[in-house]
Motif scaffolding. Sequence first.
Motif: not given
Lengths: 276, 326
Positions: A84-91, A162-166, A168-176, A180-183
């Motif tokens: 639980f603590l590691a997922v966000t930290a490693s992002f 993991l590649p950058i491309e995954i 990109e789309a989320a960033i374009v949509d303005g996702a926080t 991005i981590i969750r979806r």
Amino acid sequence: MAWAYTKKAAFYLLVLVIVVVSVFPFYYAILTSFKSGTDLFRITYWPTSISFDNYLSVLNQGSFPRNVLNSIFVSTLVVVLALFLAVTASFALSRVRFRGRGLLLMTILAVSMFPQIAVLAGLFEVIRGLGIYNTPWALIFSYTIFTLPFTVWVLTTFMRDLPIEIEEAAIVDGATPWVIIRRVFMPLMWPALVTTGLLAFIAAWNEFLFALTFTSSNTTRTVPVAIALLSGGSQYEIPWGNIMAASVIVTVPLVALVLIFQRKIVSGLTAGGVKG
Amino acid sequence: MTTETMVRPAVADSGAKRSELLAQRVRAARWFLVPMLVALAIVAGWPLLRSIWFSFTDASLNDLYGAEFIGFDNYLRWQTLESGRTIYRGLLVDDAWWNAVWNTVRFAVISVSIEAVLGIIVALVLNAEFKGRGLVRAAILIPWAIPTIVSARMWGWMLNDQFGIINDIMLRLGLISQKIAWTASTDTAMTAVLIVDIWKTTPFMALLVLAGLQMIPKDIYEAADIDGVHPVKQFFRITLPLVRPALMVAIIFRVLDALRIFDLIYVLTPNSPATETMSVLARENLFDFDNFAYGSAQSTLLFFIIALFTIVYIWLGRVNFDGGDR
């Protein structure tokens, strides 16, 4: 031609030696666990008779079943907490560039390689201060020192690949970043989470020093401590049959898990650094 | 990997928006790191500082809070007698401690060296293509999967002097003429510990080396074959240099593990001065002998010995953990 055959024979002999040496002690423990009475002290290489006495006595006397439950409870909870603590930290550590990141990663690796004895005195004070001495919480608390850095380290290595491309789309949509981590990342990370979790679980399951120090009664001990402390009145009364039965009971599920997740475990183990 | 490349021109319709996104990412990253850092500070940082503090006090197990600062007395103190003789006391002149240091270092050097050699051999075998390779890989994972305590107990039984199967095998093969008390005798206790440790951890070494081996492109060997380079020479000139980074990482992980060894020795050869290591001695002082402060001094010294070793090793070996900041 003869030389080629000799080489091949030598190779397979080496393979045979590796397999026998690896497997034999476990095989012998199983063999011993099914012996009872004076049979125990007759050395045999193959099963002669099968008796469940040792298993019955381990499971019915003393607190061994309770120790197994303690181990399951502690290891499961500490792994869930660490993941639980590691997922966000490693992002943060793998996908965002910020000052001091390299230093932070080195610190985390250093903590995971910590000599546990160096913090034992201080941890003892903290655990007594929190009033959790001789409870499972003392172990969940202290095991974080090795499960958390380990999970962060492995998940960081995984996410970095993991590649950058995954994203990109989320960033374009303005996702926080949280979205991005969750979806984006969570669905991709299940395999890595399972592997890391399993390795952390094994580490917690096998831990001995903290478990020996921070618990003091039969009912709060974990399996390794229980097995280490199984003893008779003197050196000559060590209940080897019971010890072997208990050992087999706690090892068989572990070996089964490891064999099922073989590939994943090997990749998880090697992700811890060998990318150079 | 840089954030600049992550947020490529796709969104860079205006510089302001882009840097706003970047700033948001960095801000979020900070918050993501806070829980982990707080957790590590509580379970690792603070206890470490407290342990070091205790080593400069006269703390005892039942009176942690009444501890008073006594400087370096746990490490070294001296007293000049009326006769003019000076008596030194403390950790730095404690024979038991230096015996433990020697045991630990000896154990670490021997076990890791043998594990490295055996690990390379096993990795080379697993890297070859043959029928039943999966089976062999599964087999070597078994020692790794077995808890250390369990393997200590299993081997303790196998190495038993009267009823142990190891003595039986060796007698049958004519390697020994009488039964050996492997774990009890001071001459063989360290050997017994080494056997179990090597059995248990060679698989880890082998798997890390194997990962390194698998990254070596096959055509290098094809070229070497065409040039008629002898396989032994191929190993020393091609395989070993290319697998070196992986091997260096595996070795440091193993050495750090070996230097803090506790559980195997505590269970396999309890109370044997021939195998007592730094961790075993420190814990004994902390919790069994009621020398809490003295034990803290030992664990502090152990910590600094390991830290020093790590820094020197990384510096000399130029070990690269990061795997390249792509």
